[in-house]
Design a protein around this motif. Structure first.
Motif, PDB file in Angstrom:
ATOM      1  N   HIS A   1      22.988 -46.384   5.054  1.00  9.90           N
ATOM      2  CA  HIS A   1      23.060 -47.807   4.726  1.00  9.90           C
ATOM      3  C   HIS A   1      22.510 -48.087   3.328  1.00  9.90           C
ATOM      4  CE1 HIS A   1      18.766 -48.870   4.872  1.00  9.90           C
ATOM      5  NE2 HIS A   1      18.682 -47.894   5.754  1.00  9.90           N
TER       6      HIS A   1
ATOM      7  N   SER B   1      17.283 -50.586   9.726  1.00  7.66           N
ATOM      8  CA  SER B   1      18.678 -50.399   9.315  1.00  7.66           C
ATOM      9  C   SER B   1      19.162 -48.990   9.646  1.00  7.66           C
ATOM     10  CB  SER B   1      18.845 -50.656   7.821  1.00  7.66           C
ATOM     11  OG  SER B   1      18.503 -51.980   7.515  1.00  7.66           O
ATOM     12  N   CYS B   2      18.294 -47.987   9.410  1.00  5.80           N
ATOM     13  CA  CYS B   2      18.642 -46.607   9.777  1.00  5.80           C
ATOM     14  C   CYS B   2      18.861 -46.518  11.284  1.00  5.80           C
ATOM     15  CB  CYS B   2      17.532 -45.636   9.377  1.00  5.80           C
ATOM     16  SG  CYS B   2      17.501 -45.273   7.604  1.00  5.80           S
TER      17      CYS B   2
ATOM     18  N   HIS C   1      14.495 -43.446  -0.072  1.00  3.25           N
ATOM     19  CA  HIS C   1      14.385 -44.122   1.214  1.00  3.25           C
ATOM     20  C   HIS C   1      14.188 -43.094   2.328  1.00  3.25           C
ATOM     21  CE1 HIS C   1      14.990 -47.109   4.290  1.00  3.25           C
ATOM     22  NE2 HIS C   1      15.876 -46.329   4.868  1.00  3.25           N
TER      23      HIS C   1
ATOM     24  N   CYS D   1      12.697 -47.320   9.795  1.00  2.00           N
ATOM     25  CA  CYS D   1      13.560 -48.330   9.188  1.00  2.00           C
ATOM     26  C   CYS D   1      14.561 -48.877  10.210  1.00  2.00           C
ATOM     27  CB  CYS D   1      14.307 -47.713   8.011  1.00  2.00           C
ATOM     28  SG  CYS D   1      15.683 -48.700   7.435  1.00  2.00           S
TER      29      CYS D   1
HETATM   30 ZN   LIG Z   1      16.955 -47.095   6.410  1.00  2.00          ZN
END
Ligand SMILES: [Zn+2]
Length: 145
Positions: A47, A60-61, A53, A58
């Motif tokens: 993402h 989003s991950c 990163h 996270c």
């Molecule tokens: Zn992430």
């Protein structure tokens, strides 16, 4: 219609996270002979283009991983795997992030799908299964790397 809607939803998520796949043959050593028993198929998505990163927590991950898992869960039904006496295992590698040179060292998450044959196999098993997986993933816009 349901299938159509599902396919377009999968396709838009695939585009958003740059999902691609790669596969590795799985061998078993029997009586000094190397036997092809199945495949590992990796679905990989990311993402972010941020190389630094690396945060296992996270959200989003985690979301990308859940999308990859959903795709992995859809595959057996689409492939009619039960007909071929195949075993299907999914490993989500939760809490793991990889940096892939193929992605310019972008951090990505991945899901492994292991497909094993329960019976004696041959070249046709390998070819049929791989062709089925390729056609299905290609339909969803997921390309091989
Ligand atoms: Zn992430």
């Amino acid at each position: 219609m349901a299938t159509l809607a599902l396919n377009s939803r999968v396709q838009s998520l695939v585009t958003e996270f740059g999902v691609f796949w790669q596969s590795w043959p799985q061998f078993e050593q029997t009586h000094g002979e190397r036997l092809l028993v199945g495949f590992e198929v990796e679905l990989i998505g990311s993402h972010t283009s941020d190389r630094n990163h690396v945060d296992p927590s996270c959200p989003s991950c985690r979301y990308v991983r859940s999308v990859l898992l959903a795709i992995a869960d859809l595959m057996p039904g689409e492939l009619n795997l039960s007909q071929n006496s195949l075993t299907y295992n999914i490993d989500s590698h939760s809490n793991s992030i990889v940096c892939l040179p193929a992605l310019g060292n972008r951090s990505a998450v991945w899901v492994s799908i292991y497909v094993f044959s329960n019976r004696a196999n041959g070249q046709s098993f390998e070819t049929d299964l791989m062709n089925g997986i390729k056609a299905l993933l290609n339909r969803w816009g997921i390309h091989q790397r």
